[in-house]
Design an enzyme around this catalytic site. Structure first.
Site, PDB file in Angstrom:
ATOM      1  N   GLY A   1       0.852  -1.191   0.000  1.00 59.65           N
ATOM      2  CA  GLY A   1       0.000   0.000   0.000  1.00 59.65           C
ATOM      3  C   GLY A   1       0.881   1.233   0.000  1.00 59.65           C
TER       4      GLY A   1
ATOM      5  N   GLN B   1       3.042  10.024   0.975  1.00 60.24           N
ATOM      6  CA  GLN B   1       4.339   9.337   1.130  1.00 60.24           C
ATOM      7  C   GLN B   1       5.294   9.624  -0.025  1.00 60.24           C
ATOM      8  OE1 GLN B   1       2.402   5.316   2.067  1.00 60.24           O
ATOM      9  NE2 GLN B   1       4.283   5.276   3.289  1.00 60.24           N
TER      10      GLN B   1
ATOM     11  N   CYS C   1       5.643   0.223   7.565  1.00 59.71           N
ATOM     12  CA  CYS C   1       5.327   1.386   6.745  1.00 59.71           C
ATOM     13  C   CYS C   1       6.579   1.769   5.959  1.00 59.71           C
ATOM     14  CB  CYS C   1       4.894   2.532   7.649  1.00 59.71           C
ATOM     15  SG  CYS C   1       4.491   4.041   6.761  1.00 59.71           S
ATOM     16  N   LEU C   2       6.414   1.992   4.659  1.00 62.92           N
ATOM     17  CA  LEU C   2       7.568   2.355   3.834  1.00 62.92           C
ATOM     18  C   LEU C   2       8.187   3.676   4.310  1.00 62.92           C
ATOM     19  CD1 LEU C   2       6.271   1.439   0.249  1.00 62.92           C
ATOM     20  CD2 LEU C   2       7.811   0.106   1.701  1.00 62.92           C
TER      21      LEU C   2
ATOM     22  N   HIS D   1      -4.602   1.703   7.166  1.00 62.17           N
ATOM     23  CA  HIS D   1      -3.263   2.266   7.391  1.00 62.17           C
ATOM     24  C   HIS D   1      -3.009   3.439   6.429  1.00 62.17           C
ATOM     25  CE1 HIS D   1       1.258   1.796   8.043  1.00 62.17           C
ATOM     26  NE2 HIS D   1       1.201   2.499   6.929  1.00 62.17           N
ATOM     27  N   GLU D   2      -3.348   3.237   5.158  1.00 63.68           N
ATOM     28  CA  GLU D   2      -3.120   4.304   4.155  1.00 63.68           C
ATOM     29  C   GLU D   2      -4.055   5.492   4.399  1.00 63.68           C
ATOM     30  OE1 GLU D   2      -0.467   3.863   2.686  1.00 63.68           O
ATOM     31  OE2 GLU D   2      -0.328   1.697   2.970  1.00 63.68           O
TER      32      GLU D   2
ATOM     33  N   HIS E   1      -2.596   7.866   6.672  1.00 63.89           N
ATOM     34  CA  HIS E   1      -1.617   8.750   6.013  1.00 63.89           C
ATOM     35  C   HIS E   1      -2.317   9.983   5.433  1.00 63.89           C
ATOM     36  CE1 HIS E   1       2.198   6.689   6.211  1.00 63.89           C
ATOM     37  NE2 HIS E   1       1.695   5.555   5.751  1.00 63.89           N
TER      38      HIS E   1
HETATM   39 NI    NI Z   1       2.526   3.642   5.813  1.00 63.87          NI
END
Ligand code: NI
Length: 180
Positions: A46, A51, A95-96, A137-138, A141
């Site tokens: 995701g 991000q 998380c990236l 989760h996204e 963000h």
């Molecule tokens: Ni994330």
């Protein structure tokens, strides 16, 4: 298509509430393609637009690399809104934007989601399992929130050093990070 650098913990764009999208123009179509490529290169499932430094309400999700989710096609989710939730479940997240950190987080198990797809068509769908988790989760963000903020104070204390190092630009990842 292009690989975009990923913004990390401490970057201001990750703290902003992202703006709703009014229409999907060529620029956003290209951003979507680039986000899919960036996510795949980083082995992510995701990725939210903030991000990659763009503060708009857009995410891409592709869980098809996970065995039990092989049948689920990649998704573009625009202006998402959770209408209903059911249950609660503990699941490990990463998380990236926070390389190297993985922790278990409680979240609703099933969500009913209203969103627009890549053609800006409105959809209402129910999601559970891993997809539900990734979308939630996204969505955080898009609201300027990160999963580490959901952890209890003890766990957060334990992660403090690691998070501070990411903030200082000392994170290492097998993908491109935005410069601090
Ligand atoms: Ni994330």
């Amino acid at each position: 298509m292009a690989i975009l650098p990923i913004y990390t913990y401490g970057d201001a764009v990750l703290k902003k509430v992202a703006k709703p999208i009014k229409k999907v123009d060529d620029k956003i179509q290209k951003l979507i393609d680039d986000m899919f490529e960036t996510m795949a290169q980083a082995n992510g499932i995701g990725l939210a637009a903030p991000q990659v430094g763009v503060s708009i309400r857009l995410m891409v999700v592709d869980v098809s690399c996970v065995k039990e989710c092989k049948h689920i096609p990649p998704m573009v989710i625009i202006n998402p809104q959770i209408l209903e939730t059911k249950g609660e479940v503990l699941m490990e997240e990463g998380c990236l934007s926070i390389p190297g950190v993985r922790e278990e987080v409680w979240r609703p198990e099933i969500i009913k989601l209203k969103y627009r797809d890549r053609d800006f068509k409105e959809r209402i769908e129910e999601f559970d399992g891993l997809v539900s988790r990734v979308i939630q989760h996204e969505l955080d963000h898009l609201n300027g929130e990160l999963f580490v903020e959901k952890l209890d104070s003890k766990t957060r204390r334990e992660l403090k050093e690691e998070l501070e190092a990411i903030k200082r630009g000392e994170a290492e990842a097998a993908y491109v990070l935005a410069e601090k």
